[in-house]
Design a protein around this motif. Structure first.
Motif, PDB file in Angstrom:
ATOM      1  N   SER A 187     -40.028 -68.258  93.602  1.00 20.37           N
ATOM      2  CA  SER A 187     -38.632 -68.207  94.040  1.00 20.37           C
ATOM      3  C   SER A 187     -38.559 -68.209  95.561  1.00 20.37           C
ATOM      4  O   SER A 187     -39.419 -67.652  96.244  1.00 20.37           O
ATOM      5  CB  SER A 187     -37.945 -66.944  93.500  1.00 20.37           C
ATOM      6  OG  SER A 187     -38.576 -65.780  94.015  1.00 20.37           O
ATOM      7  N   ASP A 188     -37.522 -68.868  96.069  1.00 20.58           N
ATOM      8  CA  ASP A 188     -37.212 -68.856  97.489  1.00 20.58           C
ATOM      9  C   ASP A 188     -35.722 -68.595  97.631  1.00 20.58           C
ATOM     10  O   ASP A 188     -34.898 -69.235  96.954  1.00 20.58           O
ATOM     11  CB  ASP A 188     -37.575 -70.184  98.156  1.00 20.58           C
ATOM     12  CG  ASP A 188     -39.071 -70.399  98.238  1.00 20.58           C
ATOM     13  OD1 ASP A 188     -39.684 -69.836  99.160  1.00 20.58           O
ATOM     14  OD2 ASP A 188     -39.624 -71.120  97.382  1.00 20.58           O
ATOM     15  N   SER A 189     -35.389 -67.661  98.504  1.00 20.70           N
ATOM     16  CA  SER A 189     -33.988 -67.305  98.716  1.00 20.70           C
ATOM     17  C   SER A 189     -33.690 -67.318 100.206  1.00 20.70           C
ATOM     18  O   SER A 189     -34.422 -66.709 101.004  1.00 20.70           O
ATOM     19  CB  SER A 189     -33.689 -65.924  98.126  1.00 20.70           C
ATOM     20  OG  SER A 189     -32.335 -65.584  98.303  1.00 20.70           O
ATOM     21  N   TYR A 190     -32.606 -68.027 100.570  1.00 15.13           N
ATOM     22  CA  TYR A 190     -32.194 -68.135 101.966  1.00 15.13           C
ATOM     23  C   TYR A 190     -30.766 -67.603 102.088  1.00 15.13           C
ATOM     24  O   TYR A 190     -29.914 -67.894 101.235  1.00 15.13           O
ATOM     25  CB  TYR A 190     -32.211 -69.592 102.444  1.00 15.13           C
ATOM     26  CG  TYR A 190     -33.476 -70.361 102.115  1.00 15.13           C
ATOM     27  CD1 TYR A 190     -34.471 -70.535 103.069  1.00 15.13           C
ATOM     28  CD2 TYR A 190     -33.672 -70.929 100.850  1.00 15.13           C
ATOM     29  CE1 TYR A 190     -35.628 -71.256 102.782  1.00 15.13           C
ATOM     30  CE2 TYR A 190     -34.823 -71.645 100.549  1.00 15.13           C
ATOM     31  CZ  TYR A 190     -35.796 -71.811 101.519  1.00 15.13           C
ATOM     32  OH  TYR A 190     -36.926 -72.522 101.219  1.00 15.13           O
TER      33      TYR A 190
ATOM     34  N   LYS B 225     -28.758 -69.339  99.148  1.00 18.33           N
ATOM     35  CA  LYS B 225     -29.297 -70.475  98.409  1.00 18.33           C
ATOM     36  C   LYS B 225     -30.551 -70.014  97.687  1.00 18.33           C
ATOM     37  O   LYS B 225     -31.473 -69.471  98.304  1.00 18.33           O
ATOM     38  CB  LYS B 225     -29.637 -71.646  99.333  1.00 18.33           C
ATOM     39  CG  LYS B 225     -30.155 -72.880  98.568  1.00 18.33           C
ATOM     40  CD  LYS B 225     -30.391 -74.050  99.491  1.00 18.33           C
ATOM     41  CE  LYS B 225     -30.851 -75.287  98.709  1.00 18.33           C
ATOM     42  NZ  LYS B 225     -29.828 -75.738  97.737  1.00 18.33           N
ATOM     43  N   ASP B 226     -30.581 -70.214  96.367  1.00 19.04           N
ATOM     44  CA  ASP B 226     -31.706 -69.812  95.533  1.00 19.04           C
ATOM     45  C   ASP B 226     -32.423 -71.034  94.988  1.00 19.04           C
ATOM     46  O   ASP B 226     -31.780 -71.962  94.466  1.00 19.04           O
ATOM     47  CB  ASP B 226     -31.234 -68.959  94.355  1.00 19.04           C
ATOM     48  CG  ASP B 226     -30.791 -67.586  94.781  1.00 19.04           C
ATOM     49  OD1 ASP B 226     -31.554 -66.924  95.509  1.00 19.04           O
ATOM     50  OD2 ASP B 226     -29.691 -67.167  94.388  1.00 19.04           O
ATOM     51  N   GLU B 227     -33.737 -71.037  95.094  1.00 13.93           N
ATOM     52  CA  GLU B 227     -34.578 -72.045  94.458  1.00 13.93           C
ATOM     53  C   GLU B 227     -35.552 -71.314  93.543  1.00 13.93           C
ATOM     54  O   GLU B 227     -36.296 -70.439  93.986  1.00 13.93           O
ATOM     55  CB  GLU B 227     -35.326 -72.869  95.506  1.00 13.93           C
ATOM     56  CG  GLU B 227     -34.386 -73.669  96.402  1.00 13.93           C
ATOM     57  CD  GLU B 227     -35.119 -74.397  97.515  1.00 13.93           C
ATOM     58  OE1 GLU B 227     -36.332 -74.110  97.712  1.00 13.93           O
ATOM     59  OE2 GLU B 227     -34.495 -75.220  98.204  1.00 13.93           O
ATOM     60  N   LEU B 228     -35.547 -71.681  92.254  1.00 14.65           N
ATOM     61  CA  LEU B 228     -36.302 -70.943  91.248  1.00 14.65           C
ATOM     62  C   LEU B 228     -37.023 -71.923  90.333  1.00 14.65           C
ATOM     63  O   LEU B 228     -36.423 -72.894  89.858  1.00 14.65           O
ATOM     64  CB  LEU B 228     -35.348 -70.064  90.436  1.00 14.65           C
ATOM     65  CG  LEU B 228     -35.930 -69.154  89.357  1.00 14.65           C
ATOM     66  CD1 LEU B 228     -36.784 -68.061  89.978  1.00 14.65           C
ATOM     67  CD2 LEU B 228     -34.801 -68.537  88.530  1.00 14.65           C
ATOM     68  N   SER B 229     -38.312 -71.674  90.074  1.00 18.31           N
ATOM     69  CA  SER B 229     -39.071 -72.533  89.164  1.00 18.31           C
ATOM     70  C   SER B 229     -40.029 -71.671  88.341  1.00 18.31           C
ATOM     71  O   SER B 229     -40.384 -70.561  88.738  1.00 18.31           O
ATOM     72  CB  SER B 229     -39.860 -73.595  89.936  1.00 18.31           C
ATOM     73  OG  SER B 229     -40.821 -72.993  90.784  1.00 18.31           O
ATOM     74  N   TYR B 230     -40.434 -72.193  87.193  1.00 20.23           N
ATOM     75  CA  TYR B 230     -41.347 -71.462  86.322  1.00 20.23           C
ATOM     76  C   TYR B 230     -42.248 -72.423  85.563  1.00 20.23           C
ATOM     77  O   TYR B 230     -41.959 -73.622  85.432  1.00 20.23           O
ATOM     78  CB  TYR B 230     -40.577 -70.593  85.312  1.00 20.23           C
ATOM     79  CG  TYR B 230     -40.095 -71.371  84.108  1.00 20.23           C
ATOM     80  CD1 TYR B 230     -40.856 -71.424  82.938  1.00 20.23           C
ATOM     81  CD2 TYR B 230     -38.903 -72.098  84.145  1.00 20.23           C
ATOM     82  CE1 TYR B 230     -40.432 -72.161  81.846  1.00 20.23           C
ATOM     83  CE2 TYR B 230     -38.468 -72.828  83.059  1.00 20.23           C
ATOM     84  CZ  TYR B 230     -39.245 -72.863  81.908  1.00 20.23           C
ATOM     85  OH  TYR B 230     -38.831 -73.604  80.828  1.00 20.23           O
ATOM     86  N   ASP B 231     -43.357 -71.914  85.050  1.00 21.37           N
ATOM     87  CA  ASP B 231     -44.208 -72.628  84.102  1.00 21.37           C
ATOM     88  C   ASP B 231     -44.660 -71.636  83.044  1.00 21.37           C
ATOM     89  O   ASP B 231     -44.765 -70.428  83.315  1.00 21.37           O
ATOM     90  CB  ASP B 231     -45.411 -73.260  84.806  1.00 21.37           C
ATOM     91  CG  ASP B 231     -46.322 -72.216  85.427  1.00 21.37           C
ATOM     92  OD1 ASP B 231     -47.257 -71.758  84.751  1.00 21.37           O
ATOM     93  OD2 ASP B 231     -46.095 -71.829  86.599  1.00 21.37           O
TER      94      ASP B 231
END
Length: 736
Positions: A412-415, A439-445
Motif C-alpha cells: 500500500s502507498d498513501s499520499y 490518494k490510496d494505492e493498494l495491491s495484493y496477491d
C-alpha cells in the motif's frame, strides 16, 4: 429507564470514589486548583479546556500503578472506548463511540488510528503496547481525518512518550500480583552535553502465568504473557530555533490468549472438552497444544522542529517492523491427541500463521505563529506499507488429517495533503476550517494450496488471484467556537471522515473476495461545552455527537462446508449518536475526584446483504457489536501529608458497563449483561526521598465478566480478562 437510573446512581455514588485520570502537571503545593492539561490533539500544544475536540487524557504513571499496562486494560478508564479481544494481537480492535473494524485482513486499515510520538501505526496489531515509558495518552473521539489521516475515521489513540530530563535521574519500579504476575521497569535520563543533548533509556520485563487452567496432562496455566522491551530517546538542541528528537524502541511479547467454553448445547461437544464443564465462570480448557503467539515490534524515528519568525516546520521520518507468529486453534478442543475426543462434528484443528510487516512514513508540517488572526497547520504525508503472511490450517476429523496453506501479501502507498486553520473572527468567536486530500494505492496477491479439491471443515480448495485498486478521498472539518465567558467555551463542528479501499485478503479467500471494497466515509456533527469553575476546582467537558457512516466495512459471518467463515464487505449504512460527560473536582487540596460517563447509540441503519449469503441479513435497527449504550468510570484519590514528611494515598475506582452484544448477527448467546468492577489501593510515599510503595486490590467484588463471546454450532466460547476475579498486588518505586 431502569438502566439509566442505575448508571446515574453509579455515577453519583462513584463521584465520591474517584481520582484524576488526567495527565496533570503538578499544581501549587498549597492550591486546590486543578492543574492545566496540555494536549497535542490539534497538532500543536494547547490546553485541553481550549481545544474544540472531545479528548480523554490518561497519565502513564497512574495507569502503571493501577496495573493498566496495555491497550485492552486502559479502555476501562474511557467510557467511549471498548476493546475486542480475540485469538491474537493481529485480530484485536479498538472501538470508539461504537465504531471499529473487525478483520484480520492486511488489506483493510483500522478505523481508530494509533499514533506514537507522531508516528502513525498502519496495522492495529502493531499497537500491542505496553506502557514502557509513556508520559500520557490522548484519546481523540470522533472522526479526526483532517490532521491525523485516513485511518482515524472514528478516533485516534495518541501516545506521548516521556522526554529526557536535563538533570541526571533514574528510577526503578517493580510490582507483583497474585497469579504470579511480575513487572520491572528501570530508566536513566540526563544531559550528555548540558543545554544541547539530553538522553533517556528505559527497559522493561513483565510476565504473567495466566488465569486459565489447562487440565491436559502437564498443561499448567495459560492466558498469560511475557514482555521484554526497551526505548531510547535523544533530544538535540543545537540552538534555540532547532530541536531534533531521535527515538528507537523494541518490544517483544509472547502470549497464550485462550478462549474457554462458556456454553454447550451439544452432548458430543461436552464430551470432547471433558472434564472441563462449560459455564459462565469457567476458567479451564483441555488442550494438548495451547495457543502461543509472539510479536516483535521495533522502530526508528527522527523528528526535526525548526522555528523561524514564529513559524515551526516539523519533519517526522520513521520506519517500523512488526513480526507476528501464532499457533492457535479454531476449535474449542484444540489439537487433541486423544482420538475419542475428535469427531467430524468437532474436529481438532491447528492454525500456524506468520506476519512480516514493514512501513516507512514521512510527514512534513508547517505551523503558523500563535495569537494571529489566522492560525494554521498545513502539511504533507506519505506512508508505504508492505505485508507478507503465511497461514496453514491442519484439520483432524478422526478419520483423516487434511490441511491447507496460503501465502499472501499486500502493498500500500498513501499520499496526503492537509491543512486546518483557526480564524479569530472576534475576541470571543473563532472559526475552524480544514481539509485533507488522500490518494490510496493498494495491491495484493494470494495463493492457497489444499490437500483436497473440495472444501472441508475450515479449509477451501486451492486458488490463486491478485488485484490492485486506487482511490482519491477527501476529509475535513468545519466549526465555530465561542467563549461564553473567561472559563466557559462552546463549539460546534462538522467532520468528514474517510477510510480507504480494502481487500478481504485472508487464508480462506475466495473468488468473491477479489473485488475491492469501496472507501468508507462518515459525516459527524458534534456540539461541545468546556468549563471550569470555583477557581479551577471543577472542570466539566460535555460533548453531544451524531455520526453516520456509508459503505461501512465490516465482517459478515457466513457458513461454508459446515464451518463459519468471515467475509469483509461494505455492510451498508450505520450510525452512532450520544453524549459524553467528563468531570474533575478538587474540593480540597487533598481530595481529587473524577467521573466520566458516555451514552452511545450505535446501530445498523441499512444492511447490504451479499448475494447468496447463508446467514440472515435482517439487521436494520440492530445495535453494532461491542457498543454498550452506557459506560462510566469514576475514581477518587485522597492524599494525606503526615507529620513525619511521608504521604499516604487512598484511592478507589469503579467502572460500569451496560449490556453488550458481541455478535453482529445478534445471537442471544453473545450478550454480556451489565456489570461493574471496583478497584482500590493504598500507598505510602516519601516526596523528599523519592520512594513509593502501594497495595492494590483489583475487582474487589469478585465479578466475573467477558470481553468477547464467540458463538459456534453447539457451543459458545468466551475471552477471559485479566481481572475476571479478585486479586491483589504490591508495587514499589524508587527515584534517584
Amino acid at each position: 429507564m431502569k438502566n439509566n437510573h442505575k448508571i446515574f446512581g453509579a455515577l453519583t455514588i462513584g463521584a465520591l470514589l474517584v481520582s484524576t485520570a488526567y495527565a496533570e502537571e503538578v499544581a501549587e503545593p498549597n492550591s486546590a486548583a486543578i492543574a492545566s492539561v496540555t494536549v497535542s490533539a490539534t497538532r500543536r500544544d494547547a490546553s485541553l479546556q481550549s481545544v474544540p475536540i472531545a479528548v480523554s487524557v490518561l497519565d502513564g504513571d497512574a495507569l502503571t500503578q493501577a496495573n493498566r499496562t496495555s491497550i485492552d486494560s486502559i479502555v476501562q478508564e474511557v467510557p467511549s472506548v471498548t476493546f475486542r479481544q480475540q485469538g491474537g494481537n493481529k485480530d484485536t480492535t479498538i472501538f470508539v463511540r461504537g465504531i471499529g473494524t473487525i478483520s484480520t485482513s492486511p488489506g483493510v486499515e483500522p478505523t481508530v488510528s494509533t499514533v506514537v510520538d507522531g508516528v502513525v501505526y498502519a496495522r492495529p496489531g502493531q499497537a500491542t503496547l505496553d506502557l514502557l515509558d509513556i508520559e500520557h495518552i490522548e484519546i481523540l473521539r470522533g472522526p479526526q481525518g483532517t490532521l491525523f489521516g485516513k485511518n482515524a475515521s472514528s478516533g485516534v489513540l495518541n501516545v506521548i512518550g516521556r522526554k529526557p530530563s536535563e538533570q541526571t535521574s533514574g528510577f526503578v519500579d517493580a510490582s507483583w500480583y497474585e497469579g504470579n504476575e511480575k513487572r520491572v521497569r528501570a530508566g536513566l535520563s540526563g544531559s550528555i552535553q548540558p543545554g544541547v543533548v539530553t538522553a533517556a533509556v528505559t527497559a522493561l520485563y513483565a510476565d504473567y502465568d495466566g488465569n486459565v487452567d489447562n487440565v491436559h496432562a502437564g498443561g499448567g496455566k495459560v492466558n498469560g504473557y511475557d514482555r521484554k522491551g526497551a526505548r531510547a530517546r535523544v533530544n538535540i538542541t543545537p540552538n534555540k530555533d532547532l530541536d531534533v528528537t531521535l527515538i528507537a524502541d523494541y518490544l517483544g511479547s509472547n502470549s497464550s490468549p485462550t478462549f474457554v467454553a462458556y456454553k454447550s448445547t451439544s452432548a458430543p461437544f461436552s464430551q470432547a472438552i471433558a472434564p472441563v464443564v462449560a459455564s459462565a465462570e469457567n476458567r479451564r480448557v483441555n488442550t494438548d497444544i495451547p495457543s502461543d503467539i509472539s510479536d516483535r515490534n521495533r522502530g526508528l524515528s527522527a523528528q526535526v522542529d525548526w522555528r523561524n519568525g514564529g513559524y515551526t516546520l516539523t519533519s517526522i521520518t520513521a520506519v517500523r517492523d512488526w513480526d507476528n507468529q501464532q499457533y492457535t486453534s479454531t476449535s474449542a478442543i484444540g489439537n487433541a491427541a486423544e482420538a475419542a475426543r475428535i469427531s467430524a462434528a468437532y474436529p481438532a484443528t491447528r492454525d500456524i500463521g506468520t506476519v512480516e510487516f514493514s512501513q516507512a512514513s514521512q510527514e512534513l508540517r508547517l505551523a503558523s505563529p500563535k495569537d494571529q488572526f489566522a492560525e494554521y497547520v498545513v502539511g504533507a504525508f506519505y506512508l508505504h506499507g508492505k505485508d507478507r503472511e503465511t497461514y496453514q490450517r491442519i484439520v483432524n476429523n478422526g478419520a483423516a488429517i487434511n490441511s491447507g496453506l496460503a501465502n499472501y501479501g499486500v502493498k500500500s502507498d498513501s499520499y496526503s495533503l492537509f491543512g486546518e486553520s483557526t480564524l479569530r473572527l472576534a475576541q470571543d468567536w473563532r472559526a475552524i476550517a480544514g481539509a485533507r486530500w488522500t490518494k490510496d494505492e493498494l495491491s495484493y496477491d494470494h495463493v492457497r494450496t489444499s490437500t483436497q479439491a473440495v472444501a472441508f471443515a475450515g479449509v477451501q480448495p486451492g486458488v490463486q488471484n491478485s488485484g490492485s485498486t486506487s482511490e482519491d478521498g477527501y476529509s475535513g472539518r468545519l466549526g465555530l467556537q465561542y467563549d461564553v465567558s473567561r472559563n466557559v467555551n462552546a463549539y460546534a463542528t462538522y467532520s468528514r471522515g474517510y477510510k480507504g479501499p480494502a481487500y478481504n485478503v485472508f487464508f480462506n479467500m475466495l473468488s468473491r473476495d477479489t473485488l475491492a471494497l469501496k472507501p468508507e466515509t462518515s459525516d459527524s456533527f458534534e456540539l461541545g461545552l468546556k468549563a471550569t469553575a470555583f477557581d479551577r476546582r471543577l472542570t466539566a467537558n460535555l460533548a453531544v455527537f451524531d455520526t453516520k457512516y456509508k459503505n461501512y466495512q465490516a465482517n459478515f459471518y457466513d457458513t461454508v462446508a459446515g464451518a463459519v467463515v468471515t467475509r469483509l464487505i461494505n455492510a451498508g449504512d450505520v450510525s452512532t449518536k450520544g453524549a459524553e460527560l467528563d468531570l474533575t473536582a478538587r474540593p480540597v487540596r487533598e481530595l481529587t475526584l473524577t467521573a466520566s460517563v458516555a451514552y452511545t447509540d450505535a446501530s445498523i441503519d441499512s444492511f447490504n446483504c451479499p448475494a447468496a449469503a447463508a446467514a440472515s441479513c435482517n439487521l436494520n435497527g440492530k445495535p453494532l457489536p461491542f457498543s454498550p449504550k452506557w459506560k462510566s468510570f469514576t475514581r477518587a484519590n485522597y492524599a494525606l501529608a503526615l507529620q513525619n514528611g511521608l504521604t499516604i494515598d487512598f484511592s478507589a475506582d469503579y467502572s460500569y458497563q451496560a449490556k453488550t452484544q458481541f455478535d453482529l448477527f445478534q445471537s442471544p448467546d453473545a450478550i454480556q449483561g451489565a456489570y461493574g468492577v471496583v478497584n482500590a489501593g493504598i500507598a505510602l510515599s516519601s516526596p523528599t526521598s523519592g520512594w513509593r510503595i502501594a497495595l492494590v486490590g483489583k475487582n474487589l467484588a469478585n465479578k466475573s465478566y467477558v470481553t468477547n463471546l464467540v458463538t459456534s454450532t453447539g457451543y459458545v466460547t468466551r475471552a477471559v480478562p485479566r481481572d475476571d476475579e479478585r486479586y491483589f498486588g504490591i508495587t514499589a518505586r524508587k527515584d534517584f
